[in-house]
Scaffold this motif. Structure first.
Motif, PDB file in Angstrom:
ATOM      1  N   ILE A 124       0.770  -1.128  -0.013  1.00 34.26           N
ATOM      2  CA  ILE A 124      -0.107  -0.063  -0.103  1.00 34.26           C
ATOM      3  C   ILE A 124       0.913   1.196  -0.246  1.00 34.26           C
ATOM      4  O   ILE A 124       0.693   2.136  -0.756  1.00 34.26           O
ATOM      5  N   ASN A 125       1.940   1.322   0.904  1.00 35.28           N
ATOM      6  CA  ASN A 125       2.685   2.557   0.986  1.00 35.28           C
ATOM      7  C   ASN A 125       3.390   2.718  -0.466  1.00 35.28           C
ATOM      8  O   ASN A 125       3.366   3.964  -0.821  1.00 35.28           O
ATOM      9  N   THR A 126       4.217   1.653  -0.974  1.00 36.51           N
ATOM     10  CA  THR A 126       4.704   1.802  -2.237  1.00 36.51           C
ATOM     11  C   THR A 126       3.839   2.182  -3.421  1.00 36.51           C
ATOM     12  O   THR A 126       3.954   3.250  -4.224  1.00 36.51           O
ATOM     13  N   SER A 127       2.750   1.583  -3.359  1.00 31.71           N
ATOM     14  CA  SER A 127       1.814   1.912  -4.420  1.00 31.71           C
ATOM     15  C   SER A 127       1.203   3.357  -4.153  1.00 31.71           C
ATOM     16  O   SER A 127       1.066   4.134  -5.305  1.00 31.71           O
ATOM     17  N   HIS A 128       0.994   3.853  -3.122  1.00 31.77           N
ATOM     18  CA  HIS A 128       0.385   5.078  -2.848  1.00 31.77           C
ATOM     19  C   HIS A 128       1.327   6.198  -3.153  1.00 31.77           C
ATOM     20  O   HIS A 128       0.986   7.251  -3.771  1.00 31.77           O
ATOM     21  N   GLU A 129       2.883   5.854  -2.793  1.00 36.14           N
ATOM     22  CA  GLU A 129       3.684   6.821  -3.369  1.00 36.14           C
ATOM     23  C   GLU A 129       3.916   6.807  -4.769  1.00 36.14           C
ATOM     24  O   GLU A 129       4.341   7.919  -5.373  1.00 36.14           O
ATOM     25  N   SER A 130       3.548   5.683  -5.503  1.00 40.00           N
ATOM     26  CA  SER A 130       3.391   5.857  -6.913  1.00 40.00           C
ATOM     27  C   SER A 130       2.360   6.410  -7.664  1.00 40.00           C
ATOM     28  O   SER A 130       2.152   6.351  -8.949  1.00 40.00           O
ATOM     29  N   GLY A 131       1.444   7.051  -6.780  1.00 42.08           N
ATOM     30  CA  GLY A 131       0.314   7.761  -7.224  1.00 42.08           C
ATOM     31  C   GLY A 131      -0.883   6.878  -7.324  1.00 42.08           C
ATOM     32  O   GLY A 131      -1.977   7.384  -7.749  1.00 42.08           O
ATOM     33  N   VAL A 132      -1.072   5.623  -6.970  1.00 45.31           N
ATOM     34  CA  VAL A 132      -2.029   4.997  -6.850  1.00 45.31           C
ATOM     35  C   VAL A 132      -3.361   5.546  -5.988  1.00 45.31           C
ATOM     36  O   VAL A 132      -2.752   6.070  -4.737  1.00 45.31           O
ATOM     37  N   LYS A 133      -4.471   5.675  -6.333  1.00 50.21           N
ATOM     38  CA  LYS A 133      -5.493   6.255  -5.536  1.00 50.21           C
ATOM     39  C   LYS A 133      -6.383   5.251  -5.035  1.00 50.21           C
ATOM     40  O   LYS A 133      -7.209   5.637  -4.128  1.00 50.21           O
ATOM     41  N   VAL A 134      -6.567   4.180  -5.730  1.00 53.45           N
ATOM     42  CA  VAL A 134      -7.616   3.264  -5.511  1.00 53.45           C
ATOM     43  C   VAL A 134      -7.343   1.639  -5.156  1.00 53.45           C
ATOM     44  O   VAL A 134      -6.448   1.405  -5.693  1.00 53.45           O
TER      45      VAL A 134
END
Length: 94
Positions: free
Chosen positions: A49-59
């Motif tokens: 989740i952290n890595t994805s969120h940092e990459s701009g994932v919102k969903v």
């Protein structure tokens, strides 16, 4: 860029994800699927989740079998436990 992360509690939850995947393909939504159990590997769930969120994932979509999951990262909760809804195949979608 990935738009959606589908998080499966186990590989056996892939069949449930297929309905969402069909919609992603239909609308050209970029997605990735990760398998990680919040019960067995909570640190991996947080890392994804952290890595994805940092990459701009919102969903984030969490799919589990019969387990209740809450997805959270550090001090910011990204997902809330949703009301359990039994499906005809005895799986629960949260």
């Amino acid at each position: 860029m990935i738009d959606v992360v589908v998080l499966l509690g186990s590989k056996s939850d892939r069949d449930i994800a297929e309905k969402a995947i069909q919609i992603f393909h239909r609308f050209g939504i970029e997605y990735t699927i990760a398998v990680a159990s919040a019960h067995r590997t909570p640190a991996r769930v947080v890392e994804i989740i952290n890595t994805s969120h940092e990459s701009g994932v919102k969903v984030f979509i969490a799919i589990t079998g019969l387990a209740a999951q809450i997805i959270a990262t550090g001090d910011k909760e990204l997902g809330n436990k949703l009301a359990e809804q039994s499906l005809q195949d005895s799986q629960n979608l949260f």
